[in-house]
Design a protein around this motif. Structure first.
Motif, PDB file in Angstrom:
ATOM      1  N   GLN A  16       0.843  -1.196   0.000  1.00 44.41           N
ATOM      2  CA  GLN A  16       0.000   0.000   0.000  1.00 44.41           C
ATOM      3  C   GLN A  16       0.875   1.242   0.000  1.00 44.41           C
ATOM      4  N   LEU A  17       0.453   2.241  -0.770  1.00 45.80           N
ATOM      5  CA  LEU A  17       1.192   3.500  -0.858  1.00 45.80           C
ATOM      6  C   LEU A  17       1.099   4.229   0.481  1.00 45.80           C
ATOM      7  N   GLN A  18       2.226   4.719   0.939  1.00 43.62           N
ATOM      8  CA  GLN A  18       2.261   5.432   2.214  1.00 43.62           C
ATOM      9  C   GLN A  18       2.167   6.945   1.986  1.00 43.62           C
ATOM     10  N   LEU A  20      -0.481   8.909   2.469  1.00 40.88           N
ATOM     11  CA  LEU A  20      -1.812   9.456   2.192  1.00 40.88           C
ATOM     12  C   LEU A  20      -2.486   9.860   3.503  1.00 40.88           C
ATOM     13  N   CYS A  23      -7.334   7.166   3.464  1.00 41.90           N
ATOM     14  CA  CYS A  23      -7.386   6.060   2.512  1.00 41.90           C
ATOM     15  C   CYS A  23      -8.835   5.822   2.081  1.00 41.90           C
ATOM     16  N   ARG A 305      -3.996   2.023  -5.696  1.00 37.15           N
ATOM     17  CA  ARG A 305      -2.733   2.403  -5.058  1.00 37.15           C
ATOM     18  C   ARG A 305      -2.823   3.796  -4.451  1.00 37.15           C
ATOM     19  N   SER A 308      -4.578   3.936  -1.196  1.00 37.26           N
ATOM     20  CA  SER A 308      -3.921   3.112  -0.176  1.00 37.26           C
ATOM     21  C   SER A 308      -4.688   1.817   0.083  1.00 37.26           C
ATOM     22  N   ARG A 354      -3.690  13.818  -1.662  1.00 37.67           N
ATOM     23  CA  ARG A 354      -3.404  12.752  -0.677  1.00 37.67           C
ATOM     24  C   ARG A 354      -4.676  12.336   0.074  1.00 37.67           C
TER      25      ARG A 354
END
Length: 524
Positions: A16-18, A20, A23, A305, A308, A354
């Protein structure tokens, strides 16, 4: 000097993309969510206005017809976005109009049986009904592939390596909608580009009551400032003696939307009359539906993505495609002059702000429906010069493309096989559509130019799309070139757990249907 440790050189892959703030299933305050939803609505206006503005005059329609098509497109966008976020993939994606449908629609416009109609309004209505019929028939492709889970089966041939060129070109493939359009009015476009980057990146540390207001609302602030600046230039007579093309791209009073829009108008199915059906038109439109399917598949992966979330399981992806097919059916019934696909720019805005919250996108769908009914107010926002949107696209399309490149972290890029597949798919994905575009601009028809119009539309539409060409090349090479011994290099050990709903415990949190519907439609 001591040699650096391996962990100091490389970064471990992350599911998972950090970084943000919110989510997919976490929500900002209601006030912030409404403002963010309005921001997504403003961004969606670009494509919703551009497509009818180009096509309606070719069909013989006037400004009143153009306004009605814009209103109808926004109304159906709102409905489709709600359906997708509630019952489809449930990802925070705006479902908007698609440029992929323009090739077969232009072919229908130039059909001799329609172009010979002398009365402009009658020609507009007849062409609209022909487009509606083609959309209604061709929507069955996505409905069947989605709800039968055939697309889920097809997606099992996708790997992280195969998806990199597809997702990357979902963004990079839109390069002709970026700076080439900004260049048509640099005095508006370039300041917009600079201001948006400055607010969203360089001044993102500015907080009011612990809210990064400049980063979060960079689009709204910069559009307001540059729109006012553009209006000032228009009112002061700066464009009075400039060429007609410059005036169209720069002036704020050339859209003729506000004066032509009704105060209140509710779009309804078959408002243009009964659709007409032609097998050739429908077959050409099916190519656009396939392109829309592939582009949306890449966009869904990117959205997951940027929200998140984990990559959508195969059956969730297929479910989303089924609902998108319903969206194309609604587009045909209402007469939007475009099919449905995931709005790439709105996916990019998730990363820019974000905020990947599903609720924000659902609120934006409410704005689309509301302002499409209140015609004058919607037309006011829709009169923003398209150059302003193009400047934002330069950032947001690039952001989506970089999300595609981020999938390389799960693959072995020290492998010559992987370097070959990635490079060839990316290059051909850009080069082939560019050849088709240049050929069409010079010859006024695509490279496929036989006596079978449906065949021409099918081939030209498929190869006009960078993500579609990239998928054909990447997936073919990835599944035929030394594939038995390269599962680890392709990223399959990481990818396989996300193929099924129960493969990862987080899938239930992100993709479970609301209202306990999963008990009637159990995930596979």
């Amino acid at each position: 000097m001591e040699a650096p440790k391996p962990e100091e050189i490389s970064h471990p892959p992350m599911d998972q993309l950090q970084g943000l703030e919110y989510c997919i299933d976490s929500n900002p305050s209601w006030g912030e969510a409404i403002a963010l939803g309005f921001q997504h609505y403003i961004l969606a206006l670009g494509t919703a206005v551009m497509i009818p503005s180009f096509l309606v005059p070719l069909m013989g329609g006037d400004d009143g017809d153009k306004v009605r098509v814009v209103q109808t497109l926004l109304f159906v966008e709102g409905i489709n976005t709600l359906l997708q976020t509630l019952f489809g993939t449930r990802l925070p994606t705006v479902i908007g109009g698609s440029y992929a449908f323009m090739v077969p629609i232009i072919s229908i416009i130039h059909d001799s049986s329609l172009s010979r109609i002398e009365d402009p309004h009658l020609r507009f209505l007849s062409t609209m009904r022909a487009v509606q019929g083609a959309l209604i028939v061709s929507s069955s492709i996505q409905i069947i592939l989605g709800y039968s889970q055939l697309w889920a089966i097809c997606s099992r041939f996708f790997s992280p390596l195969g998806m990199v060129p597809v997702i990357a070109l979902v963004g990079f493939g839109m390069f002709d909608r970026g700076f080439p359009v900004v260049g048509r009015c640099v005095e508006i476009g370039v300041p917009m580009l600079i201001l948006f980057i400055a607010l969203s990146q360089y001044l993102k540390g500015f907080h009011i009551r612990q809210l990064p207001i400049l980063e979060r609302f960079a689009l709204l602030i910069s559009v307001t400032v540059i729109w006012a600046y553009a209006h000032l230039l228009t009112a002061s007579g700066a464009y009075k003696h400039r060429p007609e093309l410059t005036q169209i791209n720069c002036r704020t009073d050339r859209a003729n939307l506000i004066s032509s829009a009704p105060w209140i108008k509710i779009p309804y199915p078959l408002q243009w009359g009964a659709p007409t059906f032609d097998a050739g038109h429908a077959f050409g439109m099916m190519a656009a539906v396939l392109v829309s399917l592939i582009e949306s598949t890449g966009a869904f992966k990117a959205a997951s993505r940027l929200a998140s979330a984990t990559p959508p399981p195969a059956h969730v992806l297929s479910r989303g495609i089924g609902w998108q097919g319903i969206g194309i059916l609604l587009s045909g019934l209402f007469g939007t002059l475009s099919g449905s696909t995931v709005s790439i720019e709105n996916v990019g805005l998730l990363g820019s702000t974000r905020v990947g919250s599903r609720r924000v996108i659902q609120i934006s769908a409410g704005f689309m429906i509301f302002f499409s009914i209140l015609g004058k107010f919607g037309a006011l926002f829709a009169s923003i010069p398209f150059t302003i949107f193009a400047a934002v696209y330069c950032v947001l399309f690039g952001l989506v493309a970089s999300v595609g490149l981020s999938f390389l972290q799960f693959t072995n890029m020290n492998s010559m096989r992987n370097l070959f597949i990635t490079g060839v798919a990316l290059f051909l994905g850009l080069s082939v559509p560019d050849y088709f575009r240049e050929y069409t601009a010079k010859a006024f028809h695509g490279p496929a130019h036989t006596n079978a119009g449906w065949f021409n539309d099918f081939i030209n539409t498929i190869f006009f799309s960078p993500p579609t060409v990239a998928l054909i090349v990447a997936v073919f090479l990835d599944n035929t070139l030394d594939y038995k011994d390269s599962a680890r290099d392709r990223g399959m050990p990481w990818w396989v757990k996300f193929r099924t709903f129960k493969g990862d415990g987080r899938n239930e949190e992100f993709y479970t249907l609301p209202f306990n519907l999963n008990q009637f439609f159990p995930p596979s």
